[in-house]
Design an enzyme around this catalytic site. Structure first.
Site, PDB file in Angstrom:
ATOM      1  N   ASN A 141     -32.130  90.957 -96.193  1.00  0.00           N
ATOM      2  CA  ASN A 141     -32.804  91.748 -97.221  1.00  0.00           C
ATOM      3  C   ASN A 141     -32.245  91.269 -98.557  1.00  0.00           C
ATOM      4  O   ASN A 141     -31.094  91.540 -98.887  1.00  0.00           O
ATOM      5  CB  ASN A 141     -32.529  93.231 -97.011  1.00  0.00           C
ATOM      6  CG  ASN A 141     -33.156  94.112 -98.085  1.00  0.00           C
ATOM      7  OD1 ASN A 141     -33.711  93.623 -99.070  1.00  0.00           O
ATOM      8  ND2 ASN A 141     -33.073  95.417 -97.899  1.00  0.00           N
ATOM      9  N   VAL A 142     -33.052  90.539 -99.322  1.00  0.00           N
ATOM     10  CA  VAL A 142     -32.542  89.924-100.545  1.00  0.00           C
ATOM     11  C   VAL A 142     -32.120  90.943-101.592  1.00  0.00           C
ATOM     12  O   VAL A 142     -31.390  90.608-102.528  1.00  0.00           O
ATOM     13  CB  VAL A 142     -33.580  88.945-101.161  1.00  0.00           C
ATOM     14  CG1 VAL A 142     -33.814  87.759-100.242  1.00  0.00           C
ATOM     15  CG2 VAL A 142     -34.887  89.661-101.513  1.00  0.00           C
ATOM     16  N   ASN A 174     -37.703  81.979-102.102  1.00  0.00           N
ATOM     17  CA  ASN A 174     -39.142  82.093-101.844  1.00  0.00           C
ATOM     18  C   ASN A 174     -39.589  83.515-101.533  1.00  0.00           C
ATOM     19  O   ASN A 174     -40.761  83.851-101.726  1.00  0.00           O
ATOM     20  CB  ASN A 174     -39.501  81.158-100.672  1.00  0.00           C
ATOM     21  CG  ASN A 174     -40.906  81.398-100.158  1.00  0.00           C
ATOM     22  OD1 ASN A 174     -41.889  81.105-100.823  1.00  0.00           O
ATOM     23  ND2 ASN A 174     -41.004  81.944 -98.947  1.00  0.00           N
ATOM     24  N   SER A 219     -45.090  81.545-109.775  1.00  0.00           N
ATOM     25  CA  SER A 219     -46.530  81.639-109.521  1.00  0.00           C
ATOM     26  C   SER A 219     -47.275  81.340-110.810  1.00  0.00           C
ATOM     27  O   SER A 219     -46.737  81.560-111.907  1.00  0.00           O
ATOM     28  CB  SER A 219     -46.902  83.046-109.032  1.00  0.00           C
ATOM     29  OG  SER A 219     -48.310  83.244-109.053  1.00  0.00           O
ATOM     30  N   TYR A 245     -45.882  92.010-110.717  1.00  0.00           N
ATOM     31  CA  TYR A 245     -45.716  90.694-110.103  1.00  0.00           C
ATOM     32  C   TYR A 245     -45.584  89.607-111.170  1.00  0.00           C
ATOM     33  O   TYR A 245     -44.717  88.735-111.091  1.00  0.00           O
ATOM     34  CB  TYR A 245     -46.917  90.421-109.198  1.00  0.00           C
ATOM     35  CG  TYR A 245     -46.854  89.131-108.412  1.00  0.00           C
ATOM     36  CD1 TYR A 245     -46.017  89.017-107.305  1.00  0.00           C
ATOM     37  CD2 TYR A 245     -47.655  88.043-108.750  1.00  0.00           C
ATOM     38  CE1 TYR A 245     -45.970  87.849-106.562  1.00  0.00           C
ATOM     39  CE2 TYR A 245     -47.611  86.869-108.017  1.00  0.00           C
ATOM     40  CZ  TYR A 245     -46.770  86.779-106.923  1.00  0.00           C
ATOM     41  OH  TYR A 245     -46.726  85.618-106.193  1.00  0.00           O
ATOM     42  N   ALA A 246     -46.440  89.665-112.181  1.00  0.00           N
ATOM     43  CA  ALA A 246     -46.393  88.678-113.262  1.00  0.00           C
ATOM     44  C   ALA A 246     -45.047  88.718-113.987  1.00  0.00           C
ATOM     45  O   ALA A 246     -44.492  87.669-114.352  1.00  0.00           O
ATOM     46  CB  ALA A 246     -47.535  88.910-114.246  1.00  0.00           C
ATOM     47  N   ALA A 247     -44.524  89.915-114.193  1.00  0.00           N
ATOM     48  CA  ALA A 247     -43.240  90.057-114.872  1.00  0.00           C
ATOM     49  C   ALA A 247     -42.131  89.367-114.081  1.00  0.00           C
ATOM     50  O   ALA A 247     -41.275  88.681-114.651  1.00  0.00           O
ATOM     51  CB  ALA A 247     -42.895  91.532-115.064  1.00  0.00           C
ATOM     52  N   LYS A 252     -42.483  86.919-111.824  1.00  0.00           N
ATOM     53  CA  LYS A 252     -42.683  85.473-111.711  1.00  0.00           C
ATOM     54  C   LYS A 252     -42.434  84.773-113.051  1.00  0.00           C
ATOM     55  O   LYS A 252     -41.976  83.620-113.076  1.00  0.00           O
ATOM     56  CB  LYS A 252     -44.084  85.175-111.182  1.00  0.00           C
ATOM     57  CG  LYS A 252     -44.303  85.663-109.743  1.00  0.00           C
ATOM     58  CD  LYS A 252     -43.267  85.079-108.784  1.00  0.00           C
ATOM     59  CE  LYS A 252     -43.496  85.467-107.349  1.00  0.00           C
ATOM     60  NZ  LYS A 252     -42.521  84.854-106.422  1.00  0.00           N
TER      61      LYS A 252
END
Length: 239
Positions: free
Chosen positions: A53-54, A80, A132, A145-147, A149
């Site tokens: 669990n990262v 990843n 991404s 998600y954008a934040a 990546k």
């Protein structure tokens, strides 16, 4: 055998892009630890699974200690592991925001802050962070998600400078994949897939092996003078 005698950790290595990279690295001579919350969905010589669990700092410390004790070193780290919890911003909950930040951003930080100094002490290593195109261009309904990546790109540039200090010779790069035909996209209606394909200069979606090829290059000594870069593997995405 471009990675002969190299030791690699690939997070999110149970399936999808992680599976493709782990298998390709192993076939090129690396000893690979595919770390994931899930069991491996495949068998490949020189690829071993590890439950990780990262977001759990102690779990990350245990993995790094295990790899160093067993193999004596870590040459390659591929960050990843990642998730999505999409929602328009006005509807996004705290839980949707927090878990994506924890996995996609904190998870990358957790492992890199352990592996980076180890590589720096050995004066050798390659860290590859999977970002991404959404981190470059943004996307409706994916602010969280954008934040993460975009943050990965910023951290990669910072670490490329930091872990090169005092002759560290650690290379840190990011890969920003476009729409790639992993299992997640296989559930998307065909009309949307066709729309995504038309957004690219090449007029098609990517294949996992094409992302893995970029990772293999960055992991190998062929990329010995490349650091601090973000490689967009997206077919010429236009958003």
């Amino acid at each position: 055998m471009r990675l002969q005698n190299k030791v690699a950790i690939v997070t999110g290595g149970a399936r999808g892009l992680g599976k493709e990279m782990a298998e390709m690295f192993a076939k090129q001579g690396a000893l690979v630890i595919a770390a994931d919350m899930s069991e491996l969905t495949y068998e490949c010589e020189n690829v071993e699974g590890y439950h990780l669990n990262v977001t759990d700092t102690n779990n990350c410390e245990e993995l790094v200690a295990y790899a160093i004790e067993k193999y004596g070193k870590i040459d390659i780290l591929v960050n990843n592991a990642g998730i999505t919890k999409d929602s328009l911003t006005r509807k996004m909950t705290d839980d949707q925001w927090n878990i994506v930040i924890d996995v996609n951003l904190k998870g990358v930080f957790n492992l890199t802050r352990l592996v980076g100094p180890h590589m720096q002490a050995n004066q050798s290593g390659s860290i590859i962070n999977i970002s991404s195109v959404v981190g470059v261009f943004g996307n409706i309904g994916q602010a969280n998600y954008a934040a993460t990546k975009a943050g990965i790109i910023g951290m990669s540039k910072s670490w490329a400078k930091e872990f090169a200090l005092k002759g560290g010779n650690v290379r840190v790069n990011a890969i920003a994949p476009g729409y790639t035909m992993t299992d997640i996209l296989k559930t998307v209606p065909q009309d949307l897939l066709d729309k995504f394909a038309k957004m690219t200069m090449l007029g098609r979606l990517g294949q996992p092996v094409e992302i893995a090829n970029a990772a293999l290059f960055l992991a190998s000594d062929e990329a010995s003078y490349i650091t601090g870069q973000t490689i967009q593997v997206d077919g010429g995405m236009r958003l």
